[in-house]
Design a protein around this motif. Structure first.
Motif, short mmCIF file in Angstrom:
data_model
loop_
_atom_site.label_atom_id
_atom_site.label_comp_id
_atom_site.label_asym_id
_atom_site.label_seq_id
_atom_site.Cartn_x
_atom_site.Cartn_y
_atom_site.Cartn_z
N TRP A 233 0.84 -1.19 0.00
CA TRP A 233 0.00 0.00 0.00
C TRP A 233 0.87 1.23 0.00
CZ3 TRP A 233 -0.26 -3.26 4.42
CH2 TRP A 233 0.31 -2.76 5.59
N THR A 234 0.27 2.35 -0.41
CA THR A 234 1.00 3.61 -0.42
C THR A 234 0.91 4.26 0.94
OG1 THR A 234 -0.97 4.77 -1.23
CG2 THR A 234 0.69 4.17 -2.88
N HIS B 214 -3.45 3.57 7.81
CA HIS B 214 -4.71 3.89 7.13
C HIS B 214 -5.96 3.55 7.94
CE1 HIS B 214 -2.85 4.99 3.37
NE2 HIS B 214 -2.16 3.88 3.36
N PHE B 215 -5.98 3.83 9.23
CA PHE B 215 -7.16 3.51 10.05
C PHE B 215 -8.36 4.32 9.57
CE2 PHE B 215 -9.90 3.91 13.82
CZ PHE B 215 -10.13 2.57 14.04
N ASN B 216 -9.50 3.64 9.38
CA ASN B 216 -10.75 4.26 8.93
C ASN B 216 -10.62 5.03 7.62
OD1 ASN B 216 -12.40 3.22 10.89
ND2 ASN B 216 -12.28 5.01 12.22
N ALA B 217 -9.80 4.53 6.72
CA ALA B 217 -9.58 5.19 5.43
C ALA B 217 -10.23 4.39 4.30
CB ALA B 217 -8.08 5.32 5.16
N THR B 218 -10.44 5.07 3.20
CA THR B 218 -10.82 4.40 1.97
C THR B 218 -9.55 4.20 1.16
OG1 THR B 218 -13.03 5.38 1.94
CG2 THR B 218 -12.17 4.57 -0.16
N LEU C 3 -11.61 -9.89 13.74
CA LEU C 3 -11.67 -8.43 13.66
C LEU C 3 -12.51 -7.99 12.47
CD1 LEU C 3 -7.87 -7.70 14.22
CD2 LEU C 3 -9.70 -7.48 15.91
N ASP C 4 -13.12 -6.84 12.62
CA ASP C 4 -13.82 -6.20 11.50
C ASP C 4 -12.84 -5.33 10.75
OD1 ASP C 4 -16.35 -7.29 12.06
OD2 ASP C 4 -16.75 -5.71 13.53
N PRO C 5 -12.85 -5.36 9.42
CA PRO C 5 -11.95 -4.48 8.66
C PRO C 5 -12.20 -3.01 9.00
CG PRO C 5 -12.89 -6.15 7.24
CD PRO C 5 -13.62 -6.24 8.55
N PHE C 6 -11.12 -2.26 9.14
CA PHE C 6 -11.22 -0.83 9.46
C PHE C 6 -10.90 0.03 8.25
CE2 PHE C 6 -7.21 -2.61 11.01
CZ PHE C 6 -6.32 -1.99 10.14
N VAL C 7 -10.76 -0.60 7.09
CA VAL C 7 -10.57 0.14 5.85
C VAL C 7 -11.68 -0.25 4.89
CG1 VAL C 7 -8.05 0.39 6.04
CG2 VAL C 7 -9.01 -1.59 4.86
N GLU C 8 -12.01 0.67 4.01
CA GLU C 8 -12.98 0.40 2.97
C GLU C 8 -12.24 0.43 1.65
OE1 GLU C 8 -16.77 2.70 1.00
OE2 GLU C 8 -16.47 2.88 3.16
#
Length: 167
Positions: free
Chosen positions: A30-31, A82-86, A108-113
């Protein structure tokens, strides 16, 4: 010109390499906000290896075990960056499935979309982004199935489409 006319920030791009069958996450990239690319091999969880049709792609189990990092460490790194990021990807369905497997391993639930990378460019006709992406792989001499190369191409293409001087 950037999609909203003023934003020169770099979107978060992500790619996950999976085995042929079973979608086992093998590598991820990822960037970062400054344009650098973070990538690593992923050590397979023992539960993942119990499936009959598991594929390690072009990697050996020893290679993934010694050079990769644990799925939990991948999640922690991604959370830090990238917490809570798209995040934008060239293959939403495949990458979502691979990320789900990482997160599901620990309940865990994914925290990225995830969103399709071509959605960043309103002015492009359907298919133009995919064609430009394919051409850029050839120009840069990179391999489409390697996540760090996928992310590098998306980053270069973003800079090119926004008037930057990438490549």
């Amino acid at each position: 010109m950037p999609p909203n006319g003023t934003d020169n920030s770099i979107p978060g791009f992500i790619a996950v390499e999976t085995g042929d069958a079973g979608g086992l996450p093998l590598a991820i990239a990822w960037t970062l906000a400054d344009g650098r690319i973070k990538h690593t091999l992923i050590q397979p969880d023992d539960e993942w290896l119990e499936a009959e049709l598991v594929s390690l792609g072009g990697y050996s189990l020893e290679e993934l075990g010694s050079m990769g990092v644990s799925p939990l460490d991948v999640i922690r790194e991604l959370e830090g960056d990238h917490f809570n990021a798209t995040l934008y990807t060239a293959g939403v369905g495949d990458d979502e499935a691979a990320l789900s497997q990482l997160f599901d391993t620990y309940g865990l639930d994914p925290f990225v979309e995830l969103a399709p990378a071509d959605s960043l460019y309103d002015d492009l006709a359907p298919g133009d982004w995919s064609r430009a992406r394919g051409e850029l792989f050839g120009e840069l001499g990179l391999e489409p199935l390697r996540p760090e190369h996928e992310v590098e191409v998306m980053l270069h293409l973003h800079q090119r489409l926004n008037g930057g001087d990438a490549g």
